[in-house]
Design an enzyme around this catalytic site. Structure first.
Site, PDB file in Angstrom:
ATOM      1  N   HIS A   8     -27.628  12.315  -8.648  1.00 36.03           N
ATOM      2  CA  HIS A   8     -28.592  12.719  -9.011  1.00 36.03           C
ATOM      3  C   HIS A   8     -29.209  13.625  -8.271  1.00 36.03           C
ATOM      4  O   HIS A   8     -28.974  13.806  -6.834  1.00 36.03           O
ATOM      5  CB  HIS A   8     -29.788  11.501  -9.316  1.00 36.03           C
ATOM      6  CG  HIS A   8     -29.249  10.820 -10.598  1.00 36.03           C
ATOM      7  ND1 HIS A   8     -28.441   9.714 -10.650  1.00 36.03           N
ATOM      8  CD2 HIS A   8     -29.689  10.942 -11.925  1.00 36.03           C
ATOM      9  CE1 HIS A   8     -28.491   9.328 -11.850  1.00 36.03           C
ATOM     10  NE2 HIS A   8     -29.033   9.959 -12.634  1.00 36.03           N
ATOM     11  N   LYS A  13     -35.220  11.873  -6.964  1.00 33.36           N
ATOM     12  CA  LYS A  13     -34.943  10.584  -7.733  1.00 33.36           C
ATOM     13  C   LYS A  13     -35.448   9.540  -6.791  1.00 33.36           C
ATOM     14  O   LYS A  13     -34.657   9.488  -5.746  1.00 33.36           O
ATOM     15  CB  LYS A  13     -33.513  10.528  -8.264  1.00 33.36           C
ATOM     16  CG  LYS A  13     -33.373   9.074  -9.303  1.00 33.36           C
ATOM     17  CD  LYS A  13     -32.331   9.170  -9.880  1.00 33.36           C
ATOM     18  CE  LYS A  13     -32.394   7.642 -10.848  1.00 33.36           C
ATOM     19  NZ  LYS A  13     -33.572   7.614 -11.666  1.00 33.36           N
TER      20      LYS A  13
END
Length: 232
Positions: A131, A135
């Site tokens: 990600h 995040k």
């Protein structure tokens, strides 16, 4: 449909654009320092905020009889409390670790493959999730959902970010700039590897799924998942 956006970062803005394209109205755009003014005008709320805000956002909605969708991850130690509150208030609530339609199909494929692999002891399972660097939680909620799907259908007992024991699933969580979300599940033996993989190209898939879930939730009471929304 009048929508309250709880969390107005990058995801909130993408959800706003998709909701407007589908003919809906935004009555609240709540950033981290904003109040809930406008919430009571909403037909439904969509929460894509941060882990330490999710419980207060969901609680506020359920306490005021506003159906709520939450795609925020990293707070699930309090999930049962929100389920109990929803039932107590006769409310409407959907939590999803990932609202992408494709990912929810991927969840089903993951479950099916795990059932097929259960008795093939030569294969060891592991996972990778990648990600963007913004995040906050690791592993991702989606990765945890995938691991739980494997655990449910096999003899694996737990997942870990560290060295895995025999009955644990190792998850390699990576954070790289500008990656919306990539999840891979590997079954490795001495002679080959089986891999299933989902790659998100943008945030639009997550946003669209959350708006579709919000449309579906109107007029319903209870705690639901994306499996209910998609009929799978």
């Amino acid at each position: 449909m009048k929508i309250a956006l709880l969390g107005y970062g990058k995801m909130g803005k993408v959800i706003e654009n998709i909701a407007l394209e589908r003919g809906h109205q935004i009555v609240l755009r709540k950033g981290s320092s904003d109040s809930f003014d406008g919430l009571l005008q909403a037909d439904v709320a969509i929460d894509f905020s941060v882990p330490n805000s999710a419980v207060s956002h969901i609680s506020e909605c359920l306490n005021h009889n506003i159906p709520v969708i939450s795609g925020t991850t990293g707070w699930l130690e309090n999930y049962s409390d929100m389920v109990n509150l929803c039932q107590e208030k006769n409310g409407s609530f959907i939590y999803g670790s990932n609202f992408s339609l494709g990912v929810n199909i991927f969840f089903e494929l993951n479950d099916y493959l795990a059932k097929m692999m259960k008795n093939l002891s030569d294969y060891n399972v592991s996972m990778e999730e990648i990600h963007h660097t913004q995040k906050l939680d690791a592993p991702s909620g989606t990765a945890i959902s995938l691991a739980e799907g494997i655990i449910k259908n096999t003899d694996y007992k737990n997942w870990t970010l560290d060295d895995a024991s025999t009955n644990e699933i190792y998850i390699d969580a990576k954070r790289i700039e500008n990656i919306p979300g990539t999840h891979s599940v590997f079954y490795d033996s001495k002679v080959d590897q089986i891999e299933i993989k989902h790659t998100a190209h943008s945030r639009e898939g997550f946003a669209l799924g959350s708006v579709i879930a919000a449309e579906w939730l109107i007029g319903k009471k209870g705690v639901f998942t994306m499996k209910d929304v998609l009929g799978i």
